[in-house]
Design an enzyme around this catalytic site. Structure first.
Site, mmCIF file in Angstrom:
data_model
loop_
_atom_site.group_PDB
_atom_site.id
_atom_site.type_symbol
_atom_site.label_atom_id
_atom_site.label_comp_id
_atom_site.label_asym_id
_atom_site.label_seq_id
_atom_site.Cartn_x
_atom_site.Cartn_y
_atom_site.Cartn_z
ATOM 1 N NE ARG A 155 -2.201 -1.441 3.415
ATOM 2 C CZ ARG A 155 -2.532 -1.072 4.725
ATOM 3 N NH1 ARG A 155 -3.706 -0.509 5.117
ATOM 4 N NH2 ARG A 155 -1.765 -1.308 5.789
ATOM 5 C CG ASN A 212 -4.000 -4.448 3.291
ATOM 6 O OD1 ASN A 212 -3.282 -4.418 2.237
ATOM 7 N ND2 ASN A 212 -3.410 -4.687 4.338
#
Length: 90
Positions: free
Chosen positions: A19, A37
């Site tokens: 990320r 996620n």
């Protein structure tokens, strides 16, 4: 002209700075949207930008950061939503 894509990245993509690395790459390319996620172990990205930047980001997502192992991408084209920045969301 901006385009919108949602991409689900499958593989070893959580716990490998995916990320954060996606955020940095998106900012570099001038792409807006978000990354998060998913509960199934994948990472989901929604991004908007010019077609060449989106294509470059799509290629990068197929590889990911050094510790990741991307198995495959699921790509969906969508309508522009007017994202103003790129965020990591939970």
């Amino acid at each position: 002209m901006k385009i919108n894509k949602q991409i689900k990245i499958n593989g070893k993509v959580q716990g490998v700075f995916f990320r954060k690395s996606t955020l940095e790459k998106a900012i570099t390319l001038g792409i807006n949207g978000w990354v998060r996620n998913e509960s199934d172990g994948s990472v989901l990205v929604e991004m908007e930008g010019n077609p060449s930047a989106i294509a470059e980001m799509e290629n990068w997502l197929g590889i990911g950061p050094p510790l990741a192992k991307v198995d495959f991408l699921e790509i969906t084209e969508g309508n522009e939503k007017g994202h103003q920045q790129f965020l990591i969301i939970n």
